[in-house]
Write an enzyme that holds these catalytic residues in place. Sequence first.
Site, PDB file in Angstrom:
ATOM      1  N   SER A 217      -9.676  -0.457   7.234  1.00 30.97           N
ATOM      2  CA  SER A 217      -9.154  -0.349   5.867  1.00 30.97           C
ATOM      3  C   SER A 217      -8.473  -1.590   5.321  1.00 30.97           C
ATOM      4  CB  SER A 217      -8.195   0.832   5.766  1.00 30.97           C
ATOM      5  OG  SER A 217      -8.937   2.008   5.629  1.00 30.97           O
TER       6      SER A 217
ATOM      7  N   SER B 283      -9.631   1.876   2.984  1.00 28.80           N
ATOM      8  CA  SER B 283      -8.786   2.630   2.083  1.00 28.80           C
ATOM      9  C   SER B 283      -7.757   1.773   1.340  1.00 28.80           C
ATOM     10  CB  SER B 283      -8.054   3.724   2.862  1.00 28.80           C
ATOM     11  OG  SER B 283      -7.179   3.150   3.826  1.00 28.80           O
TER      12      SER B 283
ATOM     13  N   LYS C  28       0.852  -1.202   0.000  1.00 30.77           N
ATOM     14  CA  LYS C  28       0.000   0.000   0.000  1.00 30.77           C
ATOM     15  C   LYS C  28       0.881   1.242   0.000  1.00 30.77           C
ATOM     16  CE  LYS C  28      -3.842   2.050   2.635  1.00 30.77           C
ATOM     17  NZ  LYS C  28      -4.685   1.921   3.850  1.00 30.77           N
TER      18      LYS C  28
HETATM   19  N1  GLN Z   1     -12.918   4.388   6.511  1.00 34.13           N
HETATM   20  C1  GLN Z   1     -12.248   4.787   7.707  1.00 34.13           C
HETATM   21  C2  GLN Z   1     -11.773   6.206   7.583  1.00 34.13           C
HETATM   22  O1  GLN Z   1     -12.029   6.803   6.604  1.00 34.13           O
HETATM   23  C3  GLN Z   1     -11.117   3.864   7.995  1.00 34.13           C
HETATM   24  C4  GLN Z   1      -9.917   4.123   7.195  1.00 34.13           C
HETATM   25  C5  GLN Z   1      -8.749   3.301   7.580  1.00 34.13           C
HETATM   26  O2  GLN Z   1      -8.859   2.281   8.264  1.00 34.13           O
HETATM   27  N2  GLN Z   1      -7.594   3.780   7.187  1.00 34.13           N
HETATM   28  O3  GLN Z   1     -11.187   6.752   8.463  1.00 34.13           O
END
Ligand code: GLN
Length: 453
Positions: free
Chosen positions: A151, A127, A52
């Site tokens: 995410s 994400s 990532k």
């Molecule tokens: N969807 C969540 C956010 O926008 C989690 C994102 C993540 O785990 N990086 O914060």
Amino acid sequence: VTACLARIEATEPKLHAVLHLAGEAALAEAARLDAAGPDPDKRLWGVPVLVKDAICTKGLPTTCGSKILENFVPFYDATAVAGLKAAGAVILGKANMDEFAMGSSTENSAYQTTANPWDATKVPGGSSGGSAAAVSSGQCFGALGTDTGGSIRQPASFCGIVGIKPTYGRVSRYGLVAYGSSLDQIGPMTRSVEDCAAMLTAIAGHDAKDSTSAPRDVPDYEADLAAWAKQGDLKGVRLGLPDEYWGQGVDAEVLDCCRAAVDAARGLGAEVVRVSLPHTPYAVATYYIVAMAEASSNLARFDGVRYGFRDAAATDLAGLYELSRAKGFGPEVQRRIVIGTYVLSAGYYDAYYRKAAQVRRLIRQDFLDAFASCDVIVGPTSPFTAFGIAEKTEDPLQMYLSDIFTISLNLAGLPGMSIPVGLGAQSGMPVGLQLFGPAFDETRLLCTAKAVM
Ligand code: GLN
């Protein structure tokens, strides 16, 4: 490596999962490994992986999905990346993501929108959506993702793969671009539970460069899983089903697949018990206060001076900060910096941030109480399967609500995993079952996951 690069070339026009491809370097590394011959001490010998783009890779761009880091090339590897390399893995490149890991659909990437390999009109989740789409489509055999509020698990669920968020402190965060430092964890995303165990063994462990990494020995997850598989049943394992995760607001097709998986576990000897996580309704609000507060502080370092993008039109220092940040950060990141700064500001800190920290403690206690009567907690990873591209972009609150079942775990610091348990009867899209375990008991999650899958 050659086969994965060909697969990437064939599928990228549709998927847009990869941000930076390191094809030549990967082929050179593969040739080097071939020349040296297989090494039994290197468990990931020659395994092609993607990382990532929030995780630093020496000599390879690390943009975090943001324009503000467009030209950033780290001169060091994150500890997790170094662990993969030491185990013999070959880094193919960097995977797309929501900017600074803020999002649930990968639509917040400043560069491209990744498609779900099962249906290109749908999102891969986020994400870590680039990592999930890449693993699911066979572009690589495993990928690193990061999980601040779901995410790793939610995109794994949307793309029909396995993903684990380790216990907070299990994997070093050194070299991970910080979003919410008290929540962030790096973890593997793979197609099988065995691959997940092998990758986790390579990246877990104490690291003097991350003061929050736990000074604990790392089990050989792969060997423990193999030893367990000889017996292979779930006798004596109590699965806890939280009332709050199995009812209202969850699509019927998701419930059906998850129930079938629990029935299969029961068939293998597991005992199923009801548990409660009563503070679940407060999790979304609590998470978004804590995460945005930490993000506003962490992102202060991107000031146009030290890293990445700098706006040339500025005529004084304040203007340099303003213009560089206004042009470098996308709308979702700016929204979160503003809200995070607000909840931390004098006069509001007590009402928001301090309250959220207190509720966070109660959410953690819910889990500890539930683990008094069960060994593994199970429920759906997401209330629905992958949604359409652009379906939720107009309404950030709707997007935030899609994290309802994943974020409590990060607030509690515990390990969790998502595994594929079939396709929804209506949508035809993958459904993920989530498993939560006690702190530092990733082994129990992996074995239970293997049994259910
Ligand atoms: N969807 C969540 C956010 O926008 C989690 C994102 C993540 O785990 N990086 O914060």
